[in-house]
Motif scaffolding. Structure first.
Motif, PDB file in Angstrom:
ATOM      1  N   MET A   1       1.179  -1.583   0.303  1.00 34.98           N
ATOM      2  CA  MET A   1      -0.037  -0.215   0.016  1.00 34.98           C
ATOM      3  C   MET A   1       0.689   1.303   0.002  1.00 34.98           C
ATOM      4  SD  MET A   1      -1.120   0.199   4.375  1.00 34.98           S
ATOM      5  CE  MET A   1      -0.297   0.741   5.090  1.00 34.98           C
ATOM      6  N   PRO A   2       1.581   1.249  -0.922  1.00 28.77           N
ATOM      7  CA  PRO A   2       2.320   2.780  -1.122  1.00 28.77           C
ATOM      8  C   PRO A   2       1.321   3.754  -0.878  1.00 28.77           C
ATOM      9  CG  PRO A   2       2.975   0.868  -2.952  1.00 28.77           C
ATOM     10  CD  PRO A   2       1.958   0.638  -2.391  1.00 28.77           C
ATOM     11  N   ILE A   3       2.377   5.095  -0.523  1.00 30.03           N
ATOM     12  CA  ILE A   3       1.223   6.149  -0.380  1.00 30.03           C
ATOM     13  C   ILE A   3       2.523   7.558  -0.394  1.00 30.03           C
ATOM     14  CG2 ILE A   3      -0.070   7.675   1.633  1.00 30.03           C
ATOM     15  CD1 ILE A   3      -1.561   5.372   2.635  1.00 30.03           C
ATOM     16  N   HIS A   4       2.241   8.410  -1.313  1.00 26.72           N
ATOM     17  CA  HIS A   4       3.583   9.586  -1.858  1.00 26.72           C
ATOM     18  C   HIS A   4       2.875  10.772  -1.282  1.00 26.72           C
ATOM     19  CE1 HIS A   4       6.805   7.518  -4.053  1.00 26.72           C
ATOM     20  NE2 HIS A   4       5.964   6.262  -4.088  1.00 26.72           N
ATOM     21  N   LEU A   5       3.304  11.494  -0.559  1.00 28.75           N
ATOM     22  CA  LEU A   5       2.605  12.364   0.525  1.00 28.75           C
ATOM     23  C   LEU A   5       3.739  14.219  -0.579  1.00 28.75           C
ATOM     24  CD1 LEU A   5       1.201  14.204   2.128  1.00 28.75           C
ATOM     25  CD2 LEU A   5       2.363  13.693   3.823  1.00 28.75           C
ATOM     26  N   ILE A   6       3.300  14.066  -1.297  1.00 30.39           N
ATOM     27  CA  ILE A   6       4.049  15.167  -1.519  1.00 30.39           C
ATOM     28  C   ILE A   6       3.567  16.910  -1.234  1.00 30.39           C
ATOM     29  CG2 ILE A   6       4.672  15.924  -4.304  1.00 30.39           C
ATOM     30  CD1 ILE A   6       4.411  13.170  -4.708  1.00 30.39           C
ATOM     31  N   TRP A   7       3.836  17.762  -1.410  1.00 33.77           N
ATOM     32  CA  TRP A   7       4.098  19.348  -0.403  1.00 33.77           C
ATOM     33  C   TRP A   7       4.954  19.993  -0.645  1.00 33.77           C
ATOM     34  CZ3 TRP A   7       6.157  21.938   3.809  1.00 33.77           C
ATOM     35  CH2 TRP A   7       6.724  21.396   3.765  1.00 33.77           C
ATOM     36  N   GLY A   8       4.360  21.151  -1.314  1.00 29.70           N
ATOM     37  CA  GLY A   8       5.170  22.292  -1.347  1.00 29.70           C
ATOM     38  C   GLY A   8       4.475  23.154  -2.544  1.00 29.70           C
ATOM     39  N   ASP A   9       4.939  24.218  -2.603  1.00 27.61           N
ATOM     40  CA  ASP A   9       4.591  25.877  -3.167  1.00 27.61           C
ATOM     41  C   ASP A   9       5.912  25.388  -4.393  1.00 27.61           C
ATOM     42  OD1 ASP A   9       7.131  26.836  -2.730  1.00 27.61           O
ATOM     43  OD2 ASP A   9       6.307  28.774  -1.677  1.00 27.61           O
ATOM     44  N   ASP A  10       6.491  25.097  -4.897  1.00 30.17           N
ATOM     45  CA  ASP A  10       7.356  24.400  -6.161  1.00 30.17           C
ATOM     46  C   ASP A  10       6.834  23.303  -7.249  1.00 30.17           C
ATOM     47  OD1 ASP A  10       8.247  24.292  -8.214  1.00 30.17           O
ATOM     48  OD2 ASP A  10      10.775  23.971  -6.888  1.00 30.17           O
ATOM     49  N   LEU A 114      -1.436   8.856  10.589  1.00 29.16           N
ATOM     50  CA  LEU A 114      -2.288   8.261  10.283  1.00 29.16           C
ATOM     51  C   LEU A 114      -1.395   7.389   8.908  1.00 29.16           C
ATOM     52  CD1 LEU A 114      -3.961   5.397   9.628  1.00 29.16           C
ATOM     53  CD2 LEU A 114      -6.225   6.556   8.786  1.00 29.16           C
ATOM     54  N   ILE A 115      -1.241   8.983   7.997  1.00 34.63           N
ATOM     55  CA  ILE A 115      -0.875   8.527   6.650  1.00 34.63           C
ATOM     56  C   ILE A 115       0.781   9.001   6.917  1.00 34.63           C
ATOM     57  CG2 ILE A 115       0.016  10.298   4.567  1.00 34.63           C
ATOM     58  CD1 ILE A 115      -3.363  11.129   4.816  1.00 34.63           C
ATOM     59  N   GLU A 116       1.674   9.338   7.720  1.00 34.11           N
ATOM     60  CA  GLU A 116       2.809   9.723   7.716  1.00 34.11           C
ATOM     61  C   GLU A 116       3.095   8.125   8.811  1.00 34.11           C
ATOM     62  OE1 GLU A 116       3.598  12.578  10.415  1.00 34.11           O
ATOM     63  OE2 GLU A 116       4.253  14.132   8.702  1.00 34.11           O
ATOM     64  N   LYS A 117       2.535   7.893   9.575  1.00 34.65           N
ATOM     65  CA  LYS A 117       2.743   6.222   9.795  1.00 34.65           C
ATOM     66  C   LYS A 117       2.745   5.229   9.194  1.00 34.65           C
ATOM     67  CE  LYS A 117       0.566   2.665  13.344  1.00 34.65           C
ATOM     68  NZ  LYS A 117      -0.256   2.372  14.314  1.00 34.65           N
ATOM     69  N   SER A 118       1.598   4.968   8.373  1.00 32.87           N
ATOM     70  CA  SER A 118       2.119   4.356   6.684  1.00 32.87           C
ATOM     71  C   SER A 118       2.866   4.845   6.079  1.00 32.87           C
ATOM     72  CB  SER A 118       0.197   4.252   5.948  1.00 32.87           C
ATOM     73  OG  SER A 118       0.790   3.576   5.052  1.00 32.87           O
ATOM     74  N   ILE A 119       3.627   5.624   5.503  1.00 35.30           N
ATOM     75  CA  ILE A 119       4.565   5.995   5.038  1.00 35.30           C
ATOM     76  C   ILE A 119       5.938   5.107   5.706  1.00 35.30           C
ATOM     77  CG2 ILE A 119       6.305   7.836   4.701  1.00 35.30           C
ATOM     78  CD1 ILE A 119       3.622   9.254   3.393  1.00 35.30           C
ATOM     79  N   GLN A 120       6.154   5.470   7.292  1.00 37.15           N
ATOM     80  CA  GLN A 120       6.989   4.984   7.751  1.00 37.15           C
ATOM     81  C   GLN A 120       7.329   3.348   7.735  1.00 37.15           C
ATOM     82  OE1 GLN A 120       7.085   6.586  12.039  1.00 37.15           O
ATOM     83  NE2 GLN A 120       6.766   8.638  10.949  1.00 37.15           N
ATOM     84  N   SER A 121       5.985   2.931   7.509  1.00 35.79           N
ATOM     85  CA  SER A 121       6.411   0.962   7.900  1.00 35.79           C
ATOM     86  C   SER A 121       6.127   0.277   6.166  1.00 35.79           C
ATOM     87  CB  SER A 121       4.642   0.797   8.027  1.00 35.79           C
ATOM     88  OG  SER A 121       3.007   0.705   7.362  1.00 35.79           O
ATOM     89  N   ASN A 122       6.438   1.323   5.232  1.00 35.06           N
ATOM     90  CA  ASN A 122       6.671   1.214   3.950  1.00 35.06           C
ATOM     91  C   ASN A 122       7.542   1.252   3.293  1.00 35.06           C
ATOM     92  OD1 ASN A 122       5.958   0.605   0.872  1.00 35.06           O
ATOM     93  ND2 ASN A 122       3.344  -0.547   1.354  1.00 35.06           N
ATOM     94  N   SER A 123       8.666   0.806   3.029  1.00 38.50           N
ATOM     95  CA  SER A 123      10.014   1.421   2.294  1.00 38.50           C
ATOM     96  C   SER A 123       9.476   1.867   0.931  1.00 38.50           C
ATOM     97  CB  SER A 123      10.504  -0.302   1.768  1.00 38.50           C
ATOM     98  OG  SER A 123      10.086  -1.300   0.835  1.00 38.50           O
ATOM     99  N   PHE A 124       8.225   1.346  -0.151  1.00 33.30           N
ATOM    100  CA  PHE A 124       7.649   2.039  -1.541  1.00 33.30           C
ATOM    101  C   PHE A 124       7.060   3.148  -1.248  1.00 33.30           C
ATOM    102  CE2 PHE A 124       8.449  -2.664  -2.440  1.00 33.30           C
ATOM    103  CZ  PHE A 124       9.201  -2.330  -3.138  1.00 33.30           C
ATOM    104  N   SER A 125       7.170   3.770   0.482  1.00 38.61           N
ATOM    105  CA  SER A 125       6.165   4.912   0.983  1.00 38.61           C
ATOM    106  C   SER A 125       6.715   5.954   0.360  1.00 38.61           C
ATOM    107  CB  SER A 125       5.178   5.283   1.975  1.00 38.61           C
ATOM    108  OG  SER A 125       3.921   4.102   0.947  1.00 38.61           O
TER     109      SER A 125
END
Length: 342
Positions: A1-10, A114-125
């Motif tokens: 269940m890979p999740i990518h959190l991408i943020w910023g004004d660029d 919840l999202i950050e915990k999921s990211i930390q537990s998945n090497s593809f996130s």
């Protein structure tokens, strides 16, 4: 269940990162079935996105569900938060959820945790941020250029980088476009390298292309400063008709105007240190201060503020989708009221 959190004004850098994930994950032959883009401002679309992300991809390759303007880390309804909590456990290993927002995630929110915990537990996130440097952050702008050079497998010396910073500032999209043009021109002049080593762009080539592109814009800025609006508008119209990007033109004009305003304000405060003025004004080359002082000699703060206000309105109008030449005409030929004590 890979999740990518991408943020910023660029936005340019965010989009490059997103496109890279899509190209890596999705088989082009199955993209129409395995790619969904969701508008996070629409509650119904958010629920639909969380349904789709629970589906395995069709055919070969993976599935990507992209949520633009994602609400999940910046405030969403209780119902949507509950739906996310249920869905996140059911995302297949070859389905990717990309959450994109210009704002920094609010770490106090349950959904963010919840999202950050999921990211930390998945090497593809992954979580990645892309922030534009402030207009006066010269080192930040230099690093922005260096990062884009690295992405394009290019290199140049610090003097050439400073030329780009002076001419373009912190506009990631324009920097990327101009560096690609420089790369193509360098290949045409020097031939394409057969190695994987970064292609070197010479200072002379940067000077020829970047500075030549901004010469007309700087001439227009001087005409506006002198109050010669009609002559300036004719030159603006000619440039736009010949293919000059409207945003690059207005960014050069606002950059010049901002420099005039800063130098005028700092001089009025009695600051004589040229290097300090250049640093505070966001000007890479301190020698430009002497030129700017001559340009604004005899000009009042009110005149400089009015010009800056007009240019910022034009920039906002163009970015909102208005016709560029109409934006220039409507704002430059309209008198502004500036509140100042001078």
């Amino acid at each position: 269940m890979p999740i990518h959190l991408i943020w910023g004004d660029d936005y340019e850098a965010c989009n490059r990162e997103i496109e890279e994930i899509i190209q890596t994950v999705i088989d082009p032959s199955w993209k129409s079935f395995n790619y969904s883009q969701i508008d996070g401002n629409d509650q119904k679309q958010n629920f639909r996105g969380l349904e789709e992300v629970q589906s395995a991809p069709l055919g070969s390759g993976g599935r990507v569900v992209l949520v633009r303007r994602s609400p999940f880390c910046n405030g969403c309804s209780i119902e949507l938060a509950n739906k996310l909590e249920q869905a996140i456990k059911l995302i297949p290993n070859n389905t990717y959820l990309i959450l994109n927002n210009s704002n920094k995630p609010d770490k106090r929110l349950k959904t963010t945790k919840l999202i950050e915990k999921s990211i930390q537990s998945n090497s593809f996130s992954k979580e990645k941020s892309f922030l534009l440097p402030l207009p006066w952050d010269i080192n930040g702008q230099r690093n922005l250029v260096k990062n884009i050079l690295y992405k394009l497998n290019l290199k140049m010396n610090h003097e050439a980088i400073d030329l780009i910073v002076e001419s373009i500032g912190n506009d990631s999209s324009l920097i990327n476009t101009e560096l690609q043009k420089l790369s193509l021109l360098s290949e045409a002049v020097n031939g394409k390298s057969n190695t994987n080593k970064p292609q070197e762009i010479s200072k002379e080539l940067v000077t020829k292309i970047i500075q030549n592109n901004s010469t007309n814009a700087l001439e227009i800025a001087n005409l506006l400063l002198q109050g010669k609006k009609i002559i300036a508008l004719n030159k603006i119209q000619s440039l736009l008709k010949n293919g000059e990007p409207a945003l690059r033109l207005i960014i050069t004009l606002t950059g010049q105007s901002r420099g005039w305003l800063w130098v005028h304000l700092l001089d009025a405060q009695g600051n004589q240190d040229v290097k300090e003025i250049a640093k505070l004004a966001g000007i890479a080359n301190p020698k430009r201060i002497f030129v700017i002082r001559k340009q604004i000699q005899g000009k009042s703060l009110k005149v400089l503020l009015e010009l800056m206000q007009k240019l910022l309105k034009i920039e906002a109008s163009i970015k909102s989708g208005a016709n560029p030449i109409d934006s220039f005409k409507d704002n430059l030929l309209t008198d502004s009221k500036i509140l100042t004590n001078n």
